[in-house]
Each structure stands twice: as C-alpha cells, then as structure tokens.
Design an enzyme around this catalytic site. Sequence first.
Site, short mmCIF file in Angstrom:
data_model
loop_
_atom_site.label_atom_id
_atom_site.label_comp_id
_atom_site.label_asym_id
_atom_site.label_seq_id
_atom_site.Cartn_x
_atom_site.Cartn_y
_atom_site.Cartn_z
N LYS A 1 5.43 10.92 2.64
CA LYS A 1 4.65 10.68 3.86
C LYS A 1 5.00 9.31 4.44
O LYS A 1 4.95 8.30 3.75
CB LYS A 1 3.16 10.72 3.53
CG LYS A 1 2.72 12.09 3.00
CD LYS A 1 1.29 12.07 2.51
CE LYS A 1 1.10 11.19 1.31
NZ LYS A 1 -0.23 11.27 0.69
N GLY B 1 -4.56 10.48 2.73
CA GLY B 1 -3.69 11.08 1.70
C GLY B 1 -4.42 12.17 0.93
O GLY B 1 -3.88 13.28 0.73
N THR C 1 -8.68 5.36 8.81
CA THR C 1 -7.64 6.16 8.15
C THR C 1 -7.87 6.27 6.65
O THR C 1 -7.00 6.79 5.93
CB THR C 1 -6.25 5.52 8.38
OG1 THR C 1 -6.32 4.16 7.92
CG2 THR C 1 -5.85 5.53 9.84
N GLY D 1 -8.61 7.71 3.32
CA GLY D 1 -8.74 9.08 2.81
C GLY D 1 -7.76 10.06 3.41
O GLY D 1 -7.84 11.27 3.14
#
Length: 546
Positions: A226, A263, A259, A261
């Site tokens: 990612k 993953g 942002t 959490g």
Amino acid sequence: MASVQPPPALLAPHRPSTAAALRFPSPTVSPRVSPSPAARPRRLAVAARAMPWPHVLTVAGSDSGAGAGIQADIKACAALGAYCSSVITAVTAQNTVGVQGVHAVPEEFVGEQLRSVLSDMSVDVVKTGMLPSAGIVKVLCESLRKFPVKALVVDPVMVSTSGDTLSGPSTLTTYRDELFPMADIVTPNIKEASKLLGDVSLLTISDMRSAAESIFKLGPKNVLVKGGDMPDSTDAIDVFFDGKEFIELRGLRIKTRNTHGTGCTLASCIAAELAKGATMLRAVEAAKKFVESALYHSKDLVIGNGPQGPFDHLFSLKSPLYKMGSLHKFNPDDLFLYAVTDSGMNKKWGRSIEDAVKAAIEGGATIVQLREKDTETREFLEAAKACVEICRSSGVPLLINDRVDVALASNADGVHVGQSDMPAWEVRELLGPGKIIGVSCKTPAQAEQAWKDGADYIGCGGVFPTTTKANNPTLGFEGLRTVCLASKLPVVAIGGINAGNAGSVMELGLPNLKGVAVVSALFNQECVATETRSLRSILMNACCRS
Ligand SMILES: Cc1ncc(COP(=O)(O)OP(=O)(O)O)c(N)n1
Ligand SMILES: Cc1nc(C(=O)O)sc1CCOP(=O)(O)O
Ligand SMILES: [Mg+2]
C-alpha cells in the site's frame, strides 16, 4: 488455504479448560457449551443453510479510541454486510494522539478465544491485525491448521500510524516463516514492507513492485503493497502482485486528518468481500473503493485533539443520497467512442431511449450519455434505470447529462455538466468519489478549473459546426489543440463529428485526446448499430495511423 470446514461431528467437543473454569468461577457466568449437532433443532439448521451470513474472524488488538484494530474491523465488516467475530490479542490504550500503552493477552487465552470461535461458528475468512508476540503468531497458525478456513488475510501490523511499535523483531521472523506461507494475501504499507525486507528503502512504484515480489517469495498467494504513505504522490497508489502480474491500483488521495485505521479497514474489507465470494483482485478493488469513500465522507469530522482522527465506516447510513459506486473505475480509454443520445432524434426514428442505447452498445460504443433535453423527468428516470441495467450488463459506463438528481436516483455511473450547469465540485459533493464526472470546456482556464473541481474528464468542442446544440461556438482543430495541451484531464472531442471527419480528429495525435463524442452521426440515422460499428472502425484505423 483449504476451503473445507471440518464437519461439526469431527470437531472436538468444546469443553472449558481447567484454566478457563478457574476464570469463570460463578455458575451463572460459565461458558456456554454448544449442543451436539444431533441435538440442534432441525429448523435451525435449515434456516442457517437458507440464509448464510459471510463470516470474518478478526484476530487483532483492541483500540480504545475505536478508530483502528478490532473496533475498525467490526465496523468495516458490518458496513459491507459480513458478520465479524473477534479474537483479541492485545488491549491498547490509544487515542488520536498516539498509543499510550499496550497490554498483550496471554497466548493461551488467545488460543482459547480462537478455539471458541473456530470450533463453532463457521468462519469463512480470518483476518489478522496486531499480533504482539511470536507465541501468539504460533498459536494462530496452530489453530488455523486445526480449523481451516476459506482464506487468510494478513495485515502485518508492526508500527502504528503514530509511529508506535506494536510488535517486536522475533514476531517478524515468525510472521515470515510461519504465517505468510499460510496467507492468501499480505497487505503491508510502505513502512511494513520495508521492515519485512530488512529496512530496505522504498521510494518509487518500481521499489514497491520489487518489494511485492520479494514478499511474495515468502509464501503468500498474493501481496498488496500500500502506497498511501508514499511521499510526494498525488494519487494513493497500491501495487498488487499475484505471482504473475503486477497491477497498480490508483485511488484519490483524500486530504483529511481522519486516516487512523485505514490499514485495518482495508484488510477487513478484503476479508469481507472474500467471505461474500469475490475473487481476490475484485475484493481488493472493492476494499480500496470503500476506504476512499469512507475517507471522503469523513474528511471534515472532528473527534479528539491529536493529529490523526478516526473516520466513519458507516457513512452510507448518514448520506442517503450517496450510493456506493458501481465499482466501474473510470478508465480514460472508455472515452474512445462516446455515444450521446438525443430524445428528438430517437423519436423521429421511432425508437425508445433503451433501444437506442442497446444498439449503440451493440455497435461498439465505449461510454454512453443520456442527453434528454425534452423528456419529462418521470420518463427520463425510468429510461435511465433501464439503461443502467443495460449498460452495466455490458460493462459500459452510463452518464446522465445535466441532471444530478436523475443520476442519483438511477444509480448511473456519473454526470456530464457544462459551464452553465451545476459546478463540478458541487456535483462531486453530491455523487461522492466513486462516480464519473465530465465537464464541457472550451478554454485552458475551464480545463484547469474542471481538474481542480475533481472532474474525471473534459469534453471539448465544437470541433466542427453542429446543429444539435444551438449557438455552440466552433473551436476548430486549433481550439481543440490548445485545450488538449493545457488539460490535466483526459479529453473527448465533440461537435459535428461524423464518419467523414472523425479520422482526421484522431489523427491529430493530440496529447490527452482519448476519443470522440457524437450525437447525430449515430442517432439521427436509421440504423444506430451499423453507424456505431462503422465509426468505431474508422477511429481504430485512424489510431493505428497516428
Ligand atoms: C461529452 C460531452 N461533451 C460536451 C457536452 C456538452 O455539455 P453542455 O455544455 O452542458 O451542453 P448540453 O449537452 O447540456 O447541451 C456533452 N453533453 N457531452
Ligand atoms: C452536446 C454538444 N456539446 C458540444 C460542445 O461543443 O460542448 S457540441 C454538442 C452537440 C454534438 O452533437 P453532434 O455530434 O450531433 O454534432
Ligand atoms: Mg449541460
């Protein structure tokens, strides 16, 4: 992993261990023992078969701030329609500032939770998050060997987004040696991928590809590296590798502090989609789209005083207007042959909007716009709904001209607006990030604004004089060239384009010019399919020449 669940009769009966009995001393809170399969009422078994509920088990840490960890996993699965059971590996004290404390759950008790869920509850997919010790990783691997599931999604959580370490070096080795070979997908971010590979530096997409390949060699069936925290990137680009092919998945980079959490959520969404029966690539695409949408809809929410806030997984409950996109990610090449309908022309030739759209798709149109200036709203909406079905079954995006309300109500793929219609940024607010927005532009300044407003493409014309749109200025090839050179978005040329001149437009070989949009050349004709087919072949020949 093997997809077969052991039949209930082969599962060891669930007896609380002595340790567990000691932890549950009161008879009123003793653990419940499932009745044997034979003793279960038959009607329950029938109901369970009739209404299966995709089931994800998350094996992860609790986040007291509820933005990440177990709490994020449960919300993500709920939002996507999957049941989520939870085995807690650690309890963390954390908030929007960072992680203040970690209390790992003893290995044996992690094992006991695993046994409770896996022996009874028909888990489809296991998703792992924070695994704070090598012992816990080993317990998990043993449990999965005993109770195989359809898929294992491993999010190798090692460092929190605030920079706090969540698992040590010995865990890293066990991850690599024992867990990865059992995984169907591993989803490291840049920092995790780097750590897994001995602190290599990952600065480019090509580095991400190499990392995906190296991690693949550790044994998982698929890898997703990612790129959300890749510096200096305007898009959020992830690299997917299945051992054969690298696929770059591009998403919008949403500007927000919320942002925390992402993953955990992405991995849980992949697990939920797999539990629902999706293929791996489809599950990854759907998960990425979900996270993008959730971030977009939560970008201005405020919880906590720290630098990283949580986002709203259940945003769709709050935004009744907003529907999840069709997952038809916009592909600029779809602009190649853009069929724009006209109610007057179709009426003149005695065909319905639906028949006109079917014929254009049969002839090879790559995208369709319903431009129905004289159709009553009720009739327009019914036709739009029917055309959404037709287009979706052929994989062709369907846009609505001007009418954001009709696009929302029909769940079309997007809207095309001009300079006197609703501004593109307002359209984006209403439609969300998953839909396609096109804007008519005649100047570089308009093209720049369309890009800033979040449009996906621009329509540029009139290239030639047209009678379809009254008082439309003609830009000619020079005007088209000026806009194409300035545009940061893909361009489709429009206005007076037909079989006689379409080739010359494409042969200009202009940067960003992806295709032509036509009305009368297709719909003011007796046979729409034949005209579309012949225009397509002219365009293809012209592209080969230029
Ligand atoms: C692909 C494409 N390009 C341009 C237009 C024109 O849009 P607009 O300027 O809003 O004019 P109307 O179509 O609403 O008359 C378009 N429709 N499609
Ligand atoms: C709808 C539209 N928009 C234009 C623009 O220049 O933005 S020209 C146009 C009409 C295009 O119809 P035909 O293919 O029949 O010429
Ligand atoms: Mg318009």
